[in-house]
Design an enzyme around this catalytic site. Structure first.
Site, PDB file in Angstrom:
ATOM      1  N   HIS A  63       0.852  -1.243  -0.148  1.00  0.00           N
ATOM      2  CA  HIS A  63       0.077   0.033   0.094  1.00  0.00           C
ATOM      3  C   HIS A  63       0.779   1.191  -0.005  1.00  0.00           C
ATOM      4  O   HIS A  63       2.134   1.011   0.084  1.00  0.00           O
ATOM      5  CB  HIS A  63      -1.007   0.001   1.156  1.00  0.00           C
ATOM      6  CG  HIS A  63      -0.494   0.032   2.565  1.00  0.00           C
ATOM      7  ND1 HIS A  63       0.282  -0.882   2.997  1.00  0.00           N
ATOM      8  CD2 HIS A  63      -0.397   0.755   3.451  1.00  0.00           C
ATOM      9  CE1 HIS A  63       0.957  -0.622   4.262  1.00  0.00           C
ATOM     10  NE2 HIS A  63       0.506   0.844   4.630  1.00  0.00           N
ATOM     11  N   HIS A  65       1.443   3.941   1.843  1.00  0.00           N
ATOM     12  CA  HIS A  65       1.658   4.655   3.016  1.00  0.00           C
ATOM     13  C   HIS A  65       3.161   4.916   3.171  1.00  0.00           C
ATOM     14  O   HIS A  65       4.000   3.963   2.621  1.00  0.00           O
ATOM     15  CB  HIS A  65       1.195   4.181   4.350  1.00  0.00           C
ATOM     16  CG  HIS A  65      -0.034   4.371   4.737  1.00  0.00           C
ATOM     17  ND1 HIS A  65      -1.112   3.452   5.619  1.00  0.00           N
ATOM     18  CD2 HIS A  65      -1.061   5.515   4.357  1.00  0.00           C
ATOM     19  CE1 HIS A  65      -2.114   4.020   5.731  1.00  0.00           C
ATOM     20  NE2 HIS A  65      -2.298   5.072   4.798  1.00  0.00           N
ATOM     21  N   ASP A  67       5.748   4.593   5.189  1.00  0.00           N
ATOM     22  CA  ASP A  67       6.588   3.896   5.523  1.00  0.00           C
ATOM     23  C   ASP A  67       6.755   2.323   4.971  1.00  0.00           C
ATOM     24  O   ASP A  67       7.545   1.655   5.194  1.00  0.00           O
ATOM     25  CB  ASP A  67       6.212   3.255   7.187  1.00  0.00           C
ATOM     26  CG  ASP A  67       4.901   2.821   7.107  1.00  0.00           C
ATOM     27  OD1 ASP A  67       3.680   3.081   6.607  1.00  0.00           O
ATOM     28  OD2 ASP A  67       4.497   1.758   7.916  1.00  0.00           O
ATOM     29  N   HIS A  68       5.994   2.472   3.828  1.00  0.00           N
ATOM     30  CA  HIS A  68       6.190   1.250   2.730  1.00  0.00           C
ATOM     31  C   HIS A  68       6.566   1.763   1.443  1.00  0.00           C
ATOM     32  O   HIS A  68       6.951   0.706   0.654  1.00  0.00           O
ATOM     33  CB  HIS A  68       4.718   0.492   2.534  1.00  0.00           C
ATOM     34  CG  HIS A  68       4.242  -0.169   4.156  1.00  0.00           C
ATOM     35  ND1 HIS A  68       4.209  -1.233   4.154  1.00  0.00           N
ATOM     36  CD2 HIS A  68       3.610   0.547   5.215  1.00  0.00           C
ATOM     37  CE1 HIS A  68       3.782  -1.643   5.489  1.00  0.00           C
ATOM     38  NE2 HIS A  68       3.419  -0.459   6.040  1.00  0.00           N
ATOM     39  N   HIS A 140      -7.582  -1.632   5.363  1.00  0.00           N
ATOM     40  CA  HIS A 140      -6.427  -0.747   5.905  1.00  0.00           C
ATOM     41  C   HIS A 140      -6.892   0.699   5.590  1.00  0.00           C
ATOM     42  O   HIS A 140      -6.185   1.635   5.821  1.00  0.00           O
ATOM     43  CB  HIS A 140      -5.171  -1.022   5.554  1.00  0.00           C
ATOM     44  CG  HIS A 140      -4.091  -0.323   6.457  1.00  0.00           C
ATOM     45  ND1 HIS A 140      -4.092  -0.133   7.723  1.00  0.00           N
ATOM     46  CD2 HIS A 140      -3.290   0.626   5.810  1.00  0.00           C
ATOM     47  CE1 HIS A 140      -3.163   0.575   8.095  1.00  0.00           C
ATOM     48  NE2 HIS A 140      -2.329   0.866   7.020  1.00  0.00           N
ATOM     49  N   ASP A 211      -0.421  -3.747   5.641  1.00  0.00           N
ATOM     50  CA  ASP A 211      -1.364  -3.505   6.750  1.00  0.00           C
ATOM     51  C   ASP A 211      -2.752  -3.770   6.938  1.00  0.00           C
ATOM     52  O   ASP A 211      -3.346  -3.350   5.785  1.00  0.00           O
ATOM     53  CB  ASP A 211      -1.160  -2.189   7.269  1.00  0.00           C
ATOM     54  CG  ASP A 211       0.378  -1.596   7.465  1.00  0.00           C
ATOM     55  OD1 ASP A 211       1.185  -2.635   7.526  1.00  0.00           O
ATOM     56  OD2 ASP A 211       0.465  -0.337   7.516  1.00  0.00           O
ATOM     57  N   HIS A 269       6.418  -5.707  11.679  1.00  0.00           N
ATOM     58  CA  HIS A 269       5.508  -4.452  11.713  1.00  0.00           C
ATOM     59  C   HIS A 269       5.194  -4.037  13.057  1.00  0.00           C
ATOM     60  O   HIS A 269       4.010  -3.832  13.464  1.00  0.00           O
ATOM     61  CB  HIS A 269       4.434  -4.431  10.818  1.00  0.00           C
ATOM     62  CG  HIS A 269       3.926  -2.922  10.352  1.00  0.00           C
ATOM     63  ND1 HIS A 269       2.789  -2.177  11.123  1.00  0.00           N
ATOM     64  CD2 HIS A 269       4.057  -2.104   9.390  1.00  0.00           C
ATOM     65  CE1 HIS A 269       2.509  -1.060  10.585  1.00  0.00           C
ATOM     66  NE2 HIS A 269       3.473  -1.045   9.451  1.00  0.00           N
TER      67      HIS A 269
END
Length: 304
Positions: A63, A65, A67-68, A140, A211, A269
């Site tokens: 996804h 976000h 942090d990914h 998510h 997530d 995570h």
């Protein structure tokens, strides 16, 4: 086949955990590495691992976000500097193409290899002689995917000892029989290779999740997997907080593995609120529900 955890933290990096990225090394199987997510500083983490950027063949983004994905432009650029020439394909949700192309354009980055970008939906997204990858949407808030990697079954092994007992010498004859052919022996007997080949070896199955809160698609992705990699951002008692932030707890990850009849679970995570000692409690919490559970730390390597 091995999993190398380049980052195991949630949201923001901490002193003990960088943000998410996982490398699936298949050097013997296809002389390649697949990357799952690419959080900020992933290329720095690579420097402390056995991963070579030139060997990365595919990147699967769960996804969008930060942090990914925030490590993706730098890693794609560095792959050129480190001699990467083979085609690299990035799979991800709608918007991943715009993110990558805009980042590369504004930074004036020129790649020395062909970059393919595929924006996916819940479906079979890749298949060849090695196996196949299926993506399914999770829960998510933003579009988030889990990936099921299924290795193709392998032919059974040739029973060499039995062949030798039956008067067949190792060499070209073994190759003929391995391929299911027939062979006429000097004494007049005819033997068929299929009679000397064992049962096919079932291919390995991995389920790697982005997530998510608990949802029906998780069970489809995880069913009878040899290994599940699942987020466990929160401890079990913080179920309400996990649901509010659209994440999972240790208990939910373990319950999924149990109900899906999986063989092994690795939780990752991990929220920065959990230090090293608290992280040990997280894995013990999960093991109360599903014993075959491990917790991933940065640079951990798990053989599959």
């Amino acid at each position: 086949m091995e999993l190398i955890f380049l980052g195991t933290g949630a949201g923001v990096p901490s002193k003990g955990r960088n943000v998410t990225s996982i490398a699936l090394t298949m050097l013997n199987e296809r002389n390649a590495i697949w990357l799952f997510d690419c959080g900020e500083a992933t290329q720095h983490q690579v420097l402390h691992s056995q991963v070579k950027l030139s060997k990365i063949e595919k990147i699967f983004i769960t996804h969008l976000h930060g942090d990914h994905i925030f490590g993706l432009p730098g890693l794609l650029s560095s792959r050129s500097f480190q001699g990467g020439e083979s085609t690299l394909t990035v799979y991800g949700p709608k918007g991943i193409q715009n993110f990558i192309e805009t980042s590369l354009k504004l930074s004036g980055t020129h790649l020395t290899y062909e970059l393919k970008i595929e924006e996916i939906e819940s479906e079979l997204i890749f298949e060849d002689s090695f196996g196949k990858v299926t993506a399914m949407e999770l829960d998510h808030g933003v579009q988030s995917f889990g990936y099921r990697i299924e290795e193709a079954d392998k032919p059974g092994a040739l029973d060499a000892e039995r062949l030798i007992r039956d008067g067949v010498s190792p060499g070209p004859s073994f190759k003929i029989l391995k391929e299911g052919g027939s062979l006429l022996l000097p004494d007049g007997r005819t033997i068929n290779g299929n009679d000397y080949i064992g049962e096919p070896q079932k291919g390995r199955v991995l389920a790697i999740f982005g997530d998510t809160r608990s949802c029906k698609n998780e069970n489809k992705l995880a069913y009878q997997a040899d290994l599940i990699v699942h987020e466990a951002t929160f401890e079990a008692e913080k179920g309400e907080m996990a649901a509010e932030y659209m994440h999972s707890t240790t208990a939910e990850a373990a319950e999924l593995a149990r109900d899906a009849e999986a063989k092994r679970l690795i939780i990752t995570h991990i929220s920065s609120r959990y230090d090293k000692e608290a992280s040990l409690r997280l894995v013990e919490e999960a093991r109360e529900i599903f014993q075959a559970t491990d917790i991933a730390n940065d640079f951990d390597v798990f053989e599959i």
